[in-house]
Design an enzyme around this catalytic site. Structure first.
Site, short mmCIF file in Angstrom:
data_model
loop_
_atom_site.label_atom_id
_atom_site.label_comp_id
_atom_site.label_asym_id
_atom_site.label_seq_id
_atom_site.Cartn_x
_atom_site.Cartn_y
_atom_site.Cartn_z
N CYS A 19 0.83 -1.21 0.00
CA CYS A 19 0.00 0.00 0.00
C CYS A 19 0.86 1.25 0.00
O CYS A 19 1.39 1.66 1.04
CB CYS A 19 -0.92 -0.03 1.22
SG CYS A 19 -1.97 1.42 1.37
N CYS A 24 -0.55 4.11 2.11
CA CYS A 24 -0.33 3.93 3.55
C CYS A 24 1.13 4.23 3.91
O CYS A 24 1.41 4.93 4.88
CB CYS A 24 -0.64 2.50 3.97
SG CYS A 24 -2.22 1.90 3.39
N ASP A 25 2.06 3.67 3.15
CA ASP A 25 3.46 3.64 3.61
C ASP A 25 4.42 4.52 2.80
O ASP A 25 5.54 4.74 3.25
CB ASP A 25 3.98 2.19 3.55
CG ASP A 25 3.17 1.28 4.47
OD1 ASP A 25 2.66 1.78 5.49
OD2 ASP A 25 3.05 0.08 4.17
#
Ligand SMILES: Cc1cc2nc3c(=O)[nH]c(=O)nc-3n(C[C@H](O)[C@H](O)[C@H](O)COP(=O)(O)OP(=O)(O)OC[C@H]3O[C@@H](n4cnc5c(N)ncnc54)[C@H](O)[C@@H]3O)c2cc1C
Length: 305
Positions: A133, A136-137
């Protein structure tokens, strides 16, 4: 047999948000979750993009959502895997190994699981440089060298997104052509930080505590190259948890549950929310919003029964 107004299958952010709404509206609600409450959200250490709670860890946010649902009277049955459903009558039946639940409305919030590459080191370094992701990261990899694996739209779009943060992004794809749309491929080619490694697969991901690089194999010559990297983002697809519903609900060609604008599936009284549906963005805030919509739509459906 236990009777409820609403049975929610899956206790991730979508299921728990739906439960907060239905339980708070006075509907007798059960959440059936095969593991502990929280879903994928509970498996991540830092969540930086869920509005209103920053900083927060995944387990903390999961516990906050679960305790809010319980505070309004929702029953959360953890370690209760749903193994069968029967949506043939007005009252829907949901079965686990040791119990049968009957409910006026069912909300399906079972999420999806990312497909794995199967490369050596992939599981070991998950969360230590291996991610599925970019949203997300990605921001955690400022100035770092990244590898993106995949050749579809998602892989290329995410590689482009990651190039905002990373010092370099190498896209590794096993074929000599991308599956992604032309416009996306052209955008990638214009980005100076991105290089392409075609006809190549990742054999292994190596490092000590964190990822330090990948070993690539040229599928034509068999030649192996070690490429230093701080992160590996894998985009080879997702599998929605919808096996239980094959032949029972309308699914799209990839197995996601089709819903209308208010989260109703093809069967009246059966709703779906979160990553298990055809939405584009797999994010907690999106799953929460869809869970809320499904919770409200379930209330309306039950009022009309
Ligand atoms: C490592 C990681 C980090 C992430 N980081 C972020 C982030 O920083 N920000 C962000 O917005 N998003 C992040 N995401 C994505 C986010 O977690 C998901 O988009 C979100 O959890 C989807 O919610 P959901 O409720 O639809 O599904 P899920 O969270 O997948 O929940 C589905 C639940 O259904 C349960 N289940 C499955 N089958 C059954 C069954 N047969 N019976 C009963 N229960 C069942 C599962 O155990 C699971 O708990 C991350 C995901 C991962 C994996």
């Amino acid at each position: 047999m236990k009777d409820f107004d609403v049975a929610i299958i899956g206790g991730g952010p979508a299921g728990l948000s739906a439960a907060i709404y239905t339980a708070r509206a006075g509907l007798k609600t059960v959440v059936l979750e095969r593991g502990g409450a929280g879903g994928q959200m509970a498996t991540t250490t830092a969540i930086e993009n869920y509005p209103g709670v920053y900083p927060v860890t995944g387990p903390e946010l999961a516990e906050k959502m679960a305790s809010q649902a319980r505070a309004f009277g929702a029953e959360i049955a953890e370690f209760s895997e749903v193994t069968a459903v029967d949506f043939g009558a007005e009252m829907k039946i949901v079965r686990t190994a040791d119990e049968e639940y009957r409910a006026c409305a069912v909300i399906i919030a079972l999420g999806a699981i990312e497909k794995k590459l199967g490369a050596q080191g992939e599981a070991e370094f998950r969360g230590k440089g291996v991610s599925y992701c970019a949203t997300c990261d990605g921001p955690l990899f400022k100035g770092k060298k990244l590898i993106v694996v995949g050749g579809g739209n998602s892989a290329l779009e995410e590689a482009h997104f990651l190039s905002r943060f990373a010092s370099s992004v190498t896209i590794v794809h096993r074929r000599n052509e991308f599956r992604a749309e032309n416009a996306v491929v052209e955008k990638i080619k214009k980005e100076p930080k991105i290089t392409l490694s075609m006809n190549t697969v990742v054999e292994s991901i190596y490092g000590k505590v964190k990822v330090q690089g990948v070993r690539l194999v040229d599928v034509q010559s068999g030649a192996k190259t070690d490429v230093p990297a701080d992160g590996v983002f894998i985009y080879v697809g997702w599998t929605p948890n919808t096996k239980l519903f094959e032949g029972k609900l309308e699914l799209d060609q990839n197995g996601y549950i089709k819903t209308d604008g208010s989260m109703h599936s093809s069967i009246p009284g059966v709703l779906a929310a979160g990553d298990v549906t055809t939405i584009q963005w797999k994010q907690i805030a999106v799953a929460v919003g869809l869970g809320v919509s499904a919770g409200l739509a379930a209330q309306k459906y039950i009022e009309g029964m």
